[in-house]
Design a protein around this motif. Sequence first.
Motif, PDB file in Angstrom:
ATOM      1  N   TRP A  87      -8.050   4.779   5.009  1.00 37.96           N
ATOM      2  CA  TRP A  87      -7.612   4.214   6.275  1.00 37.96           C
ATOM      3  C   TRP A  87      -8.051   5.128   7.412  1.00 37.96           C
ATOM      4  O   TRP A  87      -8.446   6.278   7.191  1.00 37.96           O
ATOM      5  CB  TRP A  87      -6.092   4.028   6.300  1.00 37.96           C
ATOM      6  CG  TRP A  87      -5.375   5.224   5.770  1.00 37.96           C
ATOM      7  CD1 TRP A  87      -4.968   5.425   4.490  1.00 37.96           C
ATOM      8  CD2 TRP A  87      -5.028   6.398   6.480  1.00 37.96           C
ATOM      9  NE1 TRP A  87      -4.390   6.661   4.364  1.00 37.96           N
ATOM     10  CE2 TRP A  87      -4.415   7.273   5.575  1.00 37.96           C
ATOM     11  CE3 TRP A  87      -5.172   6.809   7.792  1.00 37.96           C
ATOM     12  CZ2 TRP A  87      -3.953   8.526   5.937  1.00 37.96           C
ATOM     13  CZ3 TRP A  87      -4.715   8.058   8.161  1.00 37.96           C
ATOM     14  CH2 TRP A  87      -4.102   8.896   7.235  1.00 37.96           C
ATOM     15  N   GLU A 111      -6.140   1.138  10.692  1.00 34.68           N
ATOM     16  CA  GLU A 111      -7.061   0.304   9.926  1.00 34.68           C
ATOM     17  C   GLU A 111      -7.012   0.678   8.447  1.00 34.68           C
ATOM     18  O   GLU A 111      -7.030   1.853   8.105  1.00 34.68           O
ATOM     19  CB  GLU A 111      -8.493   0.497  10.425  1.00 34.68           C
ATOM     20  CG  GLU A 111      -8.698   0.100  11.865  1.00 34.68           C
ATOM     21  CD  GLU A 111     -10.096   0.384  12.372  1.00 34.68           C
ATOM     22  OE1 GLU A 111     -10.486  -0.240  13.362  1.00 34.68           O
ATOM     23  OE2 GLU A 111     -10.794   1.239  11.782  1.00 34.68           O
ATOM     24  N   LEU A 112      -6.960  -0.327   7.585  1.00 35.18           N
ATOM     25  CA  LEU A 112      -6.960  -0.130   6.136  1.00 35.18           C
ATOM     26  C   LEU A 112      -8.284  -0.652   5.578  1.00 35.18           C
ATOM     27  O   LEU A 112      -8.742  -1.725   5.972  1.00 35.18           O
ATOM     28  CB  LEU A 112      -5.787  -0.880   5.499  1.00 35.18           C
ATOM     29  CG  LEU A 112      -5.615  -0.752   3.993  1.00 35.18           C
ATOM     30  CD1 LEU A 112      -5.261   0.674   3.609  1.00 35.18           C
ATOM     31  CD2 LEU A 112      -4.533  -1.711   3.501  1.00 35.18           C
TER      32      LEU A 112
END
Length: 172
Positions: free
Chosen positions: A19, A109-110
């Motif tokens: 991430w 964000e992944l």
Amino acid sequence: MAQFSVNTSRMDPYKAYKWRVKTNAGYVAGVSKVSALKRTTEVVEFREGGDPSGSHRSPGRSKYEAITLERGVTHDLEFENWASKVWQPGAGLGAEVSLADFRKDIVIELYNEAGQLVIAYNVYRCWVSEYQALPDLDANANAVAIAHIKLENEGWERDPAVVEPTEVSYTP
């Protein structure tokens, strides 16, 4: 309501180790841990005057838990500079807080194992409520020095523009 694509061939959930965190200044380097995104909604309980035997429940206020970011101590001043916008000791009366820009929006964000962006959350109006510049120092320890900031926020939501990517398939 946004429509999400469904990958019917994916059997495994996404891993929690790939991430990135982004602010308006760009990606934050070296973040090793982000606490969970958590929202709690109060329960409002009430009774009707003609119904003495039972009560009803409805949703009340929602609140968003603070988010903690951790990273190894380096010469990068981003955490310290952001924390100093909330309270700058010795700045003079009335100048201790940078009211114009102490809040920032961030994006978490992944990514999947192939490095494709799969989920993103926008976190709104964050500000530093706690800053730890150095951990406890111990000459007998064998550990990395970790700094952390605690970010109060006014809510978050999943970014509907990020859709599930087509996963990579390798054939020999």
